[in-house]
Design a protein around this motif. Sequence first.
Motif, PDB file in Angstrom:
ATOM      1  N   CYS A 100      50.408  36.799  47.368  1.00 36.83           N
ATOM      2  CA  CYS A 100      49.367  37.648  47.983  1.00 36.83           C
ATOM      3  C   CYS A 100      48.292  37.575  46.823  1.00 36.83           C
ATOM      4  CB  CYS A 100      50.130  39.053  48.183  1.00 36.83           C
ATOM      5  SG  CYS A 100      48.757  40.138  48.503  1.00 36.83           S
ATOM      6  N   LEU A 101      47.155  37.571  47.378  1.00 37.87           N
ATOM      7  CA  LEU A 101      46.002  37.885  46.691  1.00 37.87           C
ATOM      8  C   LEU A 101      45.026  38.731  47.052  1.00 37.87           C
ATOM      9  CD1 LEU A 101      44.841  33.908  46.238  1.00 37.87           C
ATOM     10  CD2 LEU A 101      46.143  35.088  44.777  1.00 37.87           C
ATOM     11  N   GLN A 102      44.472  39.495  46.311  1.00 38.57           N
ATOM     12  CA  GLN A 102      43.619  40.778  46.447  1.00 38.57           C
ATOM     13  C   GLN A 102      42.196  40.366  46.182  1.00 38.57           C
ATOM     14  OE1 GLN A 102      43.862  44.410  47.654  1.00 38.57           O
ATOM     15  NE2 GLN A 102      41.775  43.564  47.926  1.00 38.57           N
ATOM     16  N   ALA A 103      41.532  40.143  47.086  1.00 42.35           N
ATOM     17  CA  ALA A 103      39.997  39.706  46.826  1.00 42.35           C
ATOM     18  C   ALA A 103      39.260  41.218  46.350  1.00 42.35           C
ATOM     19  CB  ALA A 103      39.207  39.240  48.077  1.00 42.35           C
ATOM     20  N   PRO A 104      38.513  41.124  45.381  1.00 44.68           N
ATOM     21  CA  PRO A 104      37.565  42.349  45.066  1.00 44.68           C
ATOM     22  C   PRO A 104      36.611  42.901  46.079  1.00 44.68           C
ATOM     23  CG  PRO A 104      36.495  40.383  44.014  1.00 44.68           C
ATOM     24  CD  PRO A 104      37.763  39.913  44.640  1.00 44.68           C
ATOM     25  N   LEU A 105      36.546  44.148  46.361  1.00 41.37           N
ATOM     26  CA  LEU A 105      35.685  44.802  46.856  1.00 41.37           C
ATOM     27  C   LEU A 105      34.679  45.396  46.183  1.00 41.37           C
ATOM     28  CD1 LEU A 105      38.318  46.817  49.205  1.00 41.37           C
ATOM     29  CD2 LEU A 105      37.535  44.463  49.283  1.00 41.37           C
ATOM     30  N   LYS A 106      33.457  45.296  47.134  1.00 43.58           N
ATOM     31  CA  LYS A 106      32.038  46.010  46.423  1.00 43.58           C
ATOM     32  C   LYS A 106      31.286  46.888  47.251  1.00 43.58           C
ATOM     33  CE  LYS A 106      27.799  44.423  44.039  1.00 43.58           C
ATOM     34  NZ  LYS A 106      27.248  43.241  43.495  1.00 43.58           N
TER      35      LYS A 106
ATOM     36  N   VAL B  22      41.369  45.606  28.305  1.00 44.73           N
ATOM     37  CA  VAL B  22      41.852  44.336  28.446  1.00 44.73           C
ATOM     38  C   VAL B  22      41.175  43.708  29.673  1.00 44.73           C
ATOM     39  CG1 VAL B  22      44.017  43.167  29.405  1.00 44.73           C
ATOM     40  CG2 VAL B  22      44.335  45.219  27.770  1.00 44.73           C
ATOM     41  N   GLY B  23      40.645  44.434  30.476  1.00 45.87           N
ATOM     42  CA  GLY B  23      39.865  43.859  31.926  1.00 45.87           C
ATOM     43  C   GLY B  23      38.671  43.370  31.612  1.00 45.87           C
TER      44      GLY B  23
ATOM     45  N   SER C 162      47.384  40.588  34.361  1.00 45.36           N
ATOM     46  CA  SER C 162      47.468  39.820  33.051  1.00 45.36           C
ATOM     47  C   SER C 162      48.868  40.258  32.506  1.00 45.36           C
ATOM     48  CB  SER C 162      46.228  40.079  32.210  1.00 45.36           C
ATOM     49  OG  SER C 162      46.103  41.448  31.893  1.00 45.36           O
ATOM     50  N   TRP C 163      49.172  41.371  32.662  1.00 44.72           N
ATOM     51  CA  TRP C 163      50.206  42.155  31.874  1.00 44.72           C
ATOM     52  C   TRP C 163      51.683  41.926  32.988  1.00 44.72           C
ATOM     53  CZ3 TRP C 163      47.944  47.574  30.472  1.00 44.72           C
ATOM     54  CH2 TRP C 163      47.263  47.162  29.180  1.00 44.72           C
ATOM     55  N   GLY C 164      51.548  41.433  34.172  1.00 43.83           N
ATOM     56  CA  GLY C 164      52.645  41.327  34.990  1.00 43.83           C
ATOM     57  C   GLY C 164      52.884  42.573  35.757  1.00 43.83           C
ATOM     58  N   HIS C 165      52.027  43.602  35.756  1.00 44.31           N
ATOM     59  CA  HIS C 165      52.310  44.770  36.347  1.00 44.31           C
ATOM     60  C   HIS C 165      52.224  44.730  37.847  1.00 44.31           C
ATOM     61  CE1 HIS C 165      53.130  47.662  33.160  1.00 44.31           C
ATOM     62  NE2 HIS C 165      52.571  46.947  32.236  1.00 44.31           N
ATOM     63  N   PRO C 166      52.912  45.501  38.714  1.00 47.44           N
ATOM     64  CA  PRO C 166      52.507  45.531  40.164  1.00 47.44           C
ATOM     65  C   PRO C 166      50.911  45.760  40.322  1.00 47.44           C
ATOM     66  CG  PRO C 166      54.410  46.558  39.798  1.00 47.44           C
ATOM     67  CD  PRO C 166      53.919  46.638  38.304  1.00 47.44           C
ATOM     68  N   ILE C 167      50.563  45.036  41.343  1.00 48.45           N
ATOM     69  CA  ILE C 167      49.160  45.430  41.686  1.00 48.45           C
ATOM     70  C   ILE C 167      49.190  46.351  43.053  1.00 48.45           C
ATOM     71  CG2 ILE C 167      47.034  44.183  42.671  1.00 48.45           C
ATOM     72  CD1 ILE C 167      47.881  43.521  39.766  1.00 48.45           C
ATOM     73  N   MET C 168      48.124  47.380  42.686  1.00 54.17           N
ATOM     74  CA  MET C 168      47.799  48.181  43.809  1.00 54.17           C
ATOM     75  C   MET C 168      46.879  47.568  44.879  1.00 54.17           C
ATOM     76  SD  MET C 168      47.205  51.508  41.478  1.00 54.17           S
ATOM     77  CE  MET C 168      46.080  50.533  40.251  1.00 54.17           C
ATOM     78  N   LEU C 169      47.342  47.116  46.161  1.00 60.17           N
ATOM     79  CA  LEU C 169      46.755  46.569  47.132  1.00 60.17           C
ATOM     80  C   LEU C 169      45.644  47.555  47.883  1.00 60.17           C
ATOM     81  CD1 LEU C 169      49.264  44.197  48.450  1.00 60.17           C
ATOM     82  CD2 LEU C 169      47.179  43.692  46.770  1.00 60.17           C
TER      83      LEU C 169
ATOM     84  N   TYR D 242      34.903  51.518  42.779  1.00 59.33           N
ATOM     85  CA  TYR D 242      35.229  50.473  43.260  1.00 59.33           C
ATOM     86  C   TYR D 242      35.047  49.066  42.167  1.00 59.33           C
ATOM     87  CZ  TYR D 242      36.297  50.819  48.191  1.00 59.33           C
ATOM     88  OH  TYR D 242      37.166  51.298  49.227  1.00 59.33           O
ATOM     89  N   ASP D 243      34.245  49.166  41.392  1.00 64.24           N
ATOM     90  CA  ASP D 243      33.678  48.317  40.412  1.00 64.24           C
ATOM     91  C   ASP D 243      34.749  48.270  39.200  1.00 64.24           C
ATOM     92  OD1 ASP D 243      31.966  46.328  40.415  1.00 64.24           O
ATOM     93  OD2 ASP D 243      30.603  47.068  38.846  1.00 64.24           O
ATOM     94  N   VAL D 244      35.078  49.332  38.754  1.00 66.39           N
ATOM     95  CA  VAL D 244      36.055  49.422  37.698  1.00 66.39           C
ATOM     96  C   VAL D 244      37.532  49.010  38.079  1.00 66.39           C
ATOM     97  CG1 VAL D 244      37.332  50.980  36.088  1.00 66.39           C
ATOM     98  CG2 VAL D 244      34.669  51.171  36.396  1.00 66.39           C
ATOM     99  N   GLN D 245      37.926  49.427  39.641  1.00 62.50           N
ATOM    100  CA  GLN D 245      39.041  49.187  40.133  1.00 62.50           C
ATOM    101  C   GLN D 245      39.479  47.665  40.114  1.00 62.50           C
ATOM    102  OE1 GLN D 245      41.883  51.018  40.846  1.00 62.50           O
ATOM    103  NE2 GLN D 245      43.103  50.051  42.073  1.00 62.50           N
ATOM    104  N   PHE D 246      38.298  47.126  40.614  1.00 65.86           N
ATOM    105  CA  PHE D 246      38.675  45.796  41.138  1.00 65.86           C
ATOM    106  C   PHE D 246      38.112  44.572  39.907  1.00 65.86           C
ATOM    107  CE2 PHE D 246      38.548  47.600  45.118  1.00 65.86           C
ATOM    108  CZ  PHE D 246      39.787  47.038  45.774  1.00 65.86           C
ATOM    109  N   ASN D 247      37.281  45.015  38.967  1.00 70.08           N
ATOM    110  CA  ASN D 247      36.965  44.168  37.946  1.00 70.08           C
ATOM    111  C   ASN D 247      37.629  44.576  36.865  1.00 70.08           C
ATOM    112  OD1 ASN D 247      35.348  42.541  39.751  1.00 70.08           O
ATOM    113  ND2 ASN D 247      33.780  44.191  39.659  1.00 70.08           N
ATOM    114  N   LEU D 248      38.113  45.598  36.538  1.00 73.05           N
ATOM    115  CA  LEU D 248      38.708  45.717  35.096  1.00 73.05           C
ATOM    116  C   LEU D 248      40.073  46.368  35.118  1.00 73.05           C
ATOM    117  CD1 LEU D 248      35.789  47.771  33.617  1.00 73.05           C
ATOM    118  CD2 LEU D 248      36.446  45.555  33.111  1.00 73.05           C
TER     119      LEU D 248
END
Length: 288
Positions: free
Chosen positions: A234-240, A94-95, A270-277, A257-263
């Motif tokens: 709240c918005l989470q910026a991707p970390l690299k 999905v990501g 997109s599914w409306g699930h809670p986001i891990m900050l 990190y790449d998989v976590q924040f980009n996928l």
Amino acid sequence: MAARSRSAARNLNHGEKPVGYSLLQAISRSEALPPKLSARTVPSLFQVLAFLGLFALGCAAVRWQPGLTLSVAGFTCWFAFILIVLWRFCLVIVGAGRRFGPSSSESHAKSLPEELPVYSILIALRHEAGMMPQLAASLSALDWPVDRLDILLLIEADDTETMRAARDAAFPTGTRVIRVPPGKPLTKPRALNYGLARAVGEYLTIYDAEDRPDPQQLKAACAMFEDAPANVLCLQAPLKATNGASSWVAAHWALEYDVQFNLYLPALASWGHPIMLGGTSNHFRGLM
């Protein structure tokens, strides 16, 4: 709202006692919330009894039916492992699909308000004297009017070396070096709570000493807040990770990190699930 924020910033920069000083002291001692909402006393009595009960049940099962118990335990572990693999595989699919969708980056400039609001930046520091020049350069590079920035360097009271280095570094004009009063526990959340009570911005973000945020990050976050529904707070910026080529372990860390924040996180969103900050580069609105 903007005028109120500027006035509050001027008052604090001139050393006036902020409104709610007793609250600041309570936060510095981690006593702003009722004790029942704290995690200091975990595990609770119920949790201890439940664990002892399950342990006793497991011992009894191994004693009377060792073969069946080991088979059930093995099947349970493998079944849970397979479910986790399938779940993450679905998130990756999905990501990856969302990466080919339309991007909102082109509309950031159009979405920004005519008068940019005050943006607070909280940075909790402890034994980070060596990072002050890099941090000052990174914050100075942010594409945001310096008179609309409310930067708070939150330094523990016993960390005189970092305090001295912060005052000597070339931080943007108006940066406040805040001494966090002594208190327990000495944690980043306690320091951030103390800083939050003194922040004056309409928007707020959290950075770490080693962060090098993209110069356009504040504008991108502000534009996304302007376009998002009012319940998006709240918005989470991707970390690299930038040291992926230095070693085998660092390469895996960068890949994670790449998989976590980009996928993973885009799929969950997109599914409306809670986001891990994560612990940094989180942006919030609705402070004023």
